[in-house]
Design an enzyme around this catalytic site. Sequence first.
Site, mmCIF file in Angstrom:
data_model
loop_
_atom_site.group_PDB
_atom_site.id
_atom_site.type_symbol
_atom_site.label_atom_id
_atom_site.label_comp_id
_atom_site.label_asym_id
_atom_site.label_seq_id
_atom_site.Cartn_x
_atom_site.Cartn_y
_atom_site.Cartn_z
ATOM 1 N N ALA A 99 -114.052 -13.296 -70.789
ATOM 2 C CA ALA A 99 -113.946 -12.097 -69.951
ATOM 3 C C ALA A 99 -114.132 -12.430 -68.483
ATOM 4 O O ALA A 99 -114.984 -13.231 -68.113
ATOM 5 C CB ALA A 99 -114.993 -11.062 -70.369
ATOM 6 N N CYS A 100 -113.303 -11.801 -67.651
ATOM 7 C CA CYS A 100 -113.479 -11.877 -66.205
ATOM 8 C C CYS A 100 -113.345 -10.469 -65.644
ATOM 9 O O CYS A 100 -113.185 -9.501 -66.389
ATOM 10 C CB CYS A 100 -112.481 -12.840 -65.563
ATOM 11 S SG CYS A 100 -110.787 -12.245 -65.535
ATOM 12 N N GLU A 101 -113.396 -10.332 -64.346
ATOM 13 C CA GLU A 101 -113.368 -9.017 -63.711
ATOM 14 C C GLU A 101 -112.112 -8.231 -64.069
ATOM 15 O O GLU A 101 -112.173 -7.085 -64.482
ATOM 16 C CB GLU A 101 -113.448 -9.176 -62.189
ATOM 17 C CG GLU A 101 -113.308 -7.881 -61.406
ATOM 18 C CD GLU A 101 -114.490 -6.968 -61.582
ATOM 19 O OE1 GLU A 101 -114.288 -5.757 -61.733
ATOM 20 O OE2 GLU A 101 -115.624 -7.468 -61.575
ATOM 21 N N GLY A 109 -109.489 -9.489 -66.173
ATOM 22 C CA GLY A 109 -108.850 -9.843 -67.429
ATOM 23 C C GLY A 109 -107.524 -10.552 -67.239
ATOM 24 O O GLY A 109 -106.661 -10.485 -68.112
ATOM 25 N N VAL A 154 -113.754 -7.521 -68.245
ATOM 26 C CA VAL A 154 -115.131 -7.370 -68.719
ATOM 27 C C VAL A 154 -115.431 -5.948 -69.178
ATOM 28 O O VAL A 154 -116.242 -5.740 -70.080
ATOM 29 C CB VAL A 154 -116.128 -7.823 -67.620
ATOM 30 C CG1 VAL A 154 -116.120 -6.848 -66.450
ATOM 31 C CG2 VAL A 154 -117.528 -7.991 -68.183
#
Length: 468
Positions: free
Chosen positions: A385-387, A389, A418
Amino acid sequence: MSANVNSLVTGGSKTKAKIQKFGGFLAGMVIPNIGAFIAWGLITAFVIPTGWTPNDYLAKLVGPMISYLLPLLIGYTGGKLVYNHRGGVVGAIATAGIIVGASIPMFLGAMIMGPLGGWVIKKHDQLIEGKVPTGFEMLIDTFSAGILGALLSILAYTVIEPVVQGFSTVLGNLAVAVTEAKLLPLIAIFIEPGKILFLNNAINHGILAPLGIQQAAEAGKSIFFLLETNPGPGLGILLAYWLYGKGLIKQSAPGAIIIQFFGGIHEIYFPYVLMKPFLLLAVIGGGIAANLTFVLTNAGLVATPSPGSIFAEMALTPRGGFLPVMLGIAVGAVVSFLIASVILKRDKTEVSGEDLAVAQQTIANMKAVSKGQKSTRMPKLIIFACEAGMGSSAMGESILKKKIKEAGLNIEVRHAAVNQIPAEVDVVFTQEGLADRAAQVVPKAEIVTIKNFLDKSAYEDYVNSLIK
């Protein structure tokens, strides 16, 4: 120095997480639709009277797309974020009410009505759950969505639209006034540190993009699309490390430059700044210099470049605008490089590969659920997950998936924003600055924090822990 920064960030960790969550939600309505924004921007760049190939017939696409298509997509996506497809449909209906009759593109209104529509139908369904007679489910579902959507659309058209339009007009006039007063360059004082704290998508897609689209609809381009996406200041930081860094950090800089400047994934340079917080002065200085250049040369883009790659910046530059845009990016890189070079040369502290991790741990107030513990069972689903996606999570997924395949394990690996981590996930890989939010979204999942998402050793250690 690091202790002071740590105290500042740690004290505001909960507030930062809330801001990140809200900003991530706003960005979550825009980012999935970036392709549509770019399509509109490219059409605009080519066919409007001042475009590359003016065409009055094709120019008829420009107005309906920005006035109807893009706000409806945002409204649908906002409703879907709250309550899946059903929420998206009601959100789109509600959004239609706020865009009809508006004299400006209603992106802000779509960000309000879309989630509101999703929330209203969600609450309705919760209220009648278990109370619908057998055989009437489809009838109730369709008519409830239609009735509530119609009411929300009418409410939006008669009450909310005038308020939002007035607020948008004031906000737009204020932005123009700040620009004309030559104060816009100073916005880098807030944007550059905000980016380092993983608020980049919230700043860009939640604030600057709506302002930029409104300005671009009137002038054919907007400077607001350049303020956060400019890869120049980050490039300057990485160049300085390449020349004046030592050891592993120096060796990693060229690869990071390719990913940041050409790939558009700005998150790659954040740890390099966090490692030496005084480098915030370099990115702020580079941002101010670049923004001043943009203002003085009347630079602008036709749409939001996402990701912020130099290729995306060039593709969305209007006819006659290449020199101002490229000059601003170059000035930002040079100023950031010069300031960073002075800081790195004066700093006698030895820099090692571990400093990258230490810097992120100092800045971020992360309480990973796993606390470094190994998983007690073989996971079935791992999410990186990142800010947003998109960029960094997709890269992390690719590396982790390769390591799992090499180990002969049958584990599904996907990437996501996320805020949209699926509930069935077993393990979440995420960057230090987003671990708190990941734990809030999926409190039962194991959270594995990654200090540098290109550090293959972290993935190898995890996979090894599964097969021991």
